[in-house]
Design an enzyme around this catalytic site. Sequence first.
Site, mmCIF file in Angstrom:
data_model
loop_
_atom_site.group_PDB
_atom_site.id
_atom_site.type_symbol
_atom_site.label_atom_id
_atom_site.label_comp_id
_atom_site.label_asym_id
_atom_site.label_seq_id
_atom_site.Cartn_x
_atom_site.Cartn_y
_atom_site.Cartn_z
ATOM 1 N N ASP A 65 0.844 -1.206 0.000
ATOM 2 C CA ASP A 65 0.000 0.000 0.000
ATOM 3 C C ASP A 65 0.877 1.253 0.000
ATOM 4 O OD1 ASP A 65 -2.577 -1.464 0.352
ATOM 5 O OD2 ASP A 65 -1.620 -2.051 2.226
ATOM 6 N N TYR A 78 5.521 -14.485 -0.042
ATOM 7 C CA TYR A 78 4.847 -14.791 1.225
ATOM 8 C C TYR A 78 5.242 -16.217 1.621
ATOM 9 C CZ TYR A 78 2.012 -10.996 -0.689
ATOM 10 O OH TYR A 78 1.600 -9.816 -1.245
ATOM 11 N N ARG A 87 5.970 -10.570 -5.527
ATOM 12 C CA ARG A 87 4.663 -10.793 -4.891
ATOM 13 C C ARG A 87 3.836 -9.516 -4.951
ATOM 14 N NH1 ARG A 87 6.599 -10.525 1.510
ATOM 15 N NH2 ARG A 87 5.786 -8.422 1.822
ATOM 16 N N GLY A 88 2.618 -9.582 -4.410
ATOM 17 C CA GLY A 88 1.827 -8.374 -4.179
ATOM 18 C C GLY A 88 1.569 -7.573 -5.441
ATOM 19 N N GLU A 89 1.865 -6.303 -5.378
ATOM 20 C CA GLU A 89 1.558 -5.421 -6.506
ATOM 21 C C GLU A 89 2.804 -4.683 -7.012
ATOM 22 O OE1 GLU A 89 -2.101 -3.254 -6.405
ATOM 23 O OE2 GLU A 89 -1.248 -1.528 -7.447
ATOM 24 N N ASP A 90 3.485 -4.002 -6.111
ATOM 25 C CA ASP A 90 4.573 -3.149 -6.589
ATOM 26 C C ASP A 90 5.758 -3.958 -7.115
ATOM 27 O OD1 ASP A 90 5.602 -0.414 -6.927
ATOM 28 O OD2 ASP A 90 7.123 -1.075 -5.509
HETATM 29 O O1 TRH Z 1 4.412 -6.159 0.499
HETATM 30 P P1 TRH Z 1 3.481 -6.714 -0.497
HETATM 31 O O2 TRH Z 1 3.036 -8.076 -0.262
HETATM 32 O O3 TRH Z 1 2.249 -5.777 -0.623
HETATM 33 C C1 TRH Z 1 0.923 -6.210 -0.769
HETATM 34 C C2 TRH Z 1 0.372 -5.927 -2.100
HETATM 35 O O4 TRH Z 1 0.523 -4.595 -2.456
HETATM 36 C C3 TRH Z 1 -1.085 -6.283 -2.119
HETATM 37 O O5 TRH Z 1 -1.645 -5.977 -3.363
HETATM 38 C C4 TRH Z 1 -1.784 -5.511 -1.065
HETATM 39 O O6 TRH Z 1 -3.114 -5.808 -1.059
HETATM 40 C C5 TRH Z 1 -1.142 -5.855 0.240
HETATM 41 O O7 TRH Z 1 0.217 -5.525 0.202
HETATM 42 C C6 TRH Z 1 -1.802 -5.127 1.379
HETATM 43 O O8 TRH Z 1 4.179 -6.703 -1.948
HETATM 44 P P2 TRH Z 1 4.514 -5.493 -2.939
HETATM 45 O O9 TRH Z 1 3.285 -4.841 -3.436
HETATM 46 O O10 TRH Z 1 5.441 -6.025 -3.905
HETATM 47 O O11 TRH Z 1 5.269 -4.442 -2.029
HETATM 48 C C7 TRH Z 1 6.558 -4.665 -1.542
HETATM 49 C C8 TRH Z 1 7.304 -3.355 -1.534
HETATM 50 O O12 TRH Z 1 8.509 -3.504 -0.795
HETATM 51 C C9 TRH Z 1 7.703 -2.874 -2.919
HETATM 52 O O13 TRH Z 1 7.473 -1.484 -3.027
HETATM 53 C C10 TRH Z 1 9.194 -3.141 -2.981
HETATM 54 C C11 TRH Z 1 9.565 -2.928 -1.545
HETATM 55 N N1 TRH Z 1 10.852 -3.496 -1.109
HETATM 56 C C12 TRH Z 1 11.864 -2.629 -0.756
HETATM 57 O O14 TRH Z 1 11.694 -1.407 -0.826
HETATM 58 N N2 TRH Z 1 13.041 -3.140 -0.327
HETATM 59 C C13 TRH Z 1 13.269 -4.478 -0.245
HETATM 60 O O15 TRH Z 1 14.376 -4.892 0.140
HETATM 61 C C14 TRH Z 1 12.206 -5.360 -0.626
HETATM 62 C C15 TRH Z 1 12.434 -6.829 -0.577
HETATM 63 C C16 TRH Z 1 11.017 -4.838 -1.045
#
Ligand code: TRH
Length: 389
Positions: free
Chosen positions: A28, A205, A283-286
């Site tokens: 988010d 996850y 995973r997730g979105e970003d």
């Molecule tokens: O953390 P997430 O599982 O986020 C999820 C999804 O957004 C999902 O759609 C939403 O409903 C839920 O959260 C609540 O995965 P996501 O989206 O990939 O976000 C991870 C973020 O962490 C991404 O911006 C990259 C960042 N990141 C870093 O900045 N440094 C790191 O070392 C790593 C491993 C990730």
Amino acid sequence: MSTLTAVGNLARELDCDIFCAVVDNFGDIGVCWRLARQLQAGHGWRVRLFVDDLTVFHALCPEVDASLARQEASGVVIEHWHEPMHAGDTLDIADVVIEAFACEIPHTYIAAMARREREPVWINLEYLSGEDWVADFHMRPSPHPRYPLSKSFFFPGIGAGTGGVIKEHDLDARRQQFDANAWWSERVGIERPDAAKTVVSLFAYENPAVDALLAQWRDGSSPVVLLVPEGRISGAIARFFGVPKFAAGTSAKAGALEAHALGFVEQPRFDELLWAADINFVRGEDSFVRAQWAMKPFVWHIYPQADDAHLPKLDAALDHITQSLQAPARDAMRAFWHAWNGAGTPDWAAFWVHRRELEARAAQWAQELAAIGDLAGNLVAHVNTRIGS
Ligand code: TRH
């Protein structure tokens, strides 16, 4: 780059307030923080970001001090949205108001939006989906039941007619200038592996399929170097190698598999991990979006939703990304993604035998995705038509 927009008879930079409630994980705030920076740096907007969880934000941006009510980072004003009715020290309504992922913005703020001389452009930024219906609903207005306000639903997407996904203007240049050798010695503390080794990054996850995959890598005929950012899957990696934990700095080896745990890095550096690997588990979105811009084969662990609502999204993404692959590669990719998301057992050899075709498709797909325009650019274009530049 600064874009001046005609507001009334004045040409000026736009103000934008983004409201972000952290549900769980990093996505988010990950998406909101990326968007805030891009609207500020790429379009010259004055952005204020309201976030209810500064501790999670601090992980992505160590400069953020979780104890402060108001601060600035990367040119963005950050307000700790410490209780649902809080709308900043002064009730100052921006030209553009973005509520991320249907979070509820304070009623006092909405009432003040209605009193504002010029109606703000109110956007509800939705979660990303590759499904076809998204294009039909993108930018649909929804009048407020009580106030003379209308909110538009902005749907990020990976298909034509959607809002697209975020891509910074300098991303490809940064990727091309990436110094892989320096990265390996700084982040992993070893020399960059030679081409005979397959480098895998694993951001996921908890996943019951991980044991089978680790065993296949260990017992496989070609060496695999696994990079694991500390997180929800680290416990399973530790158990596999029989070590107490798989925290940053830990390395382990079994058969053809060697694994290294990495610390969590600030968000702008996350891409480097994807550029350093041959294949990325995201995973997730970003991180799912970033893997596409990395132009490498990748595997998506989609955020699981109640009643398996995530499965059609997984298939819709596969439809886009596997389009134009030959049937054997397409089927193998589909089977592998399904297995990684709970349906079946992953078969690494059957998947990775298509490596070269998957690599070519990853580069081609990034071009196709770029053609729908980046999310911030699409958002700015919409706002400009509403405000009248
Ligand atoms: O953390 P997430 O599982 O986020 C999820 C999804 O957004 C999902 O759609 C939403 O409903 C839920 O959260 C609540 O995965 P996501 O989206 O990939 O976000 C991870 C973020 O962490 C991404 O911006 C990259 C960042 N990141 C870093 O900045 N440094 C790191 O070392 C790593 C491993 C990730």
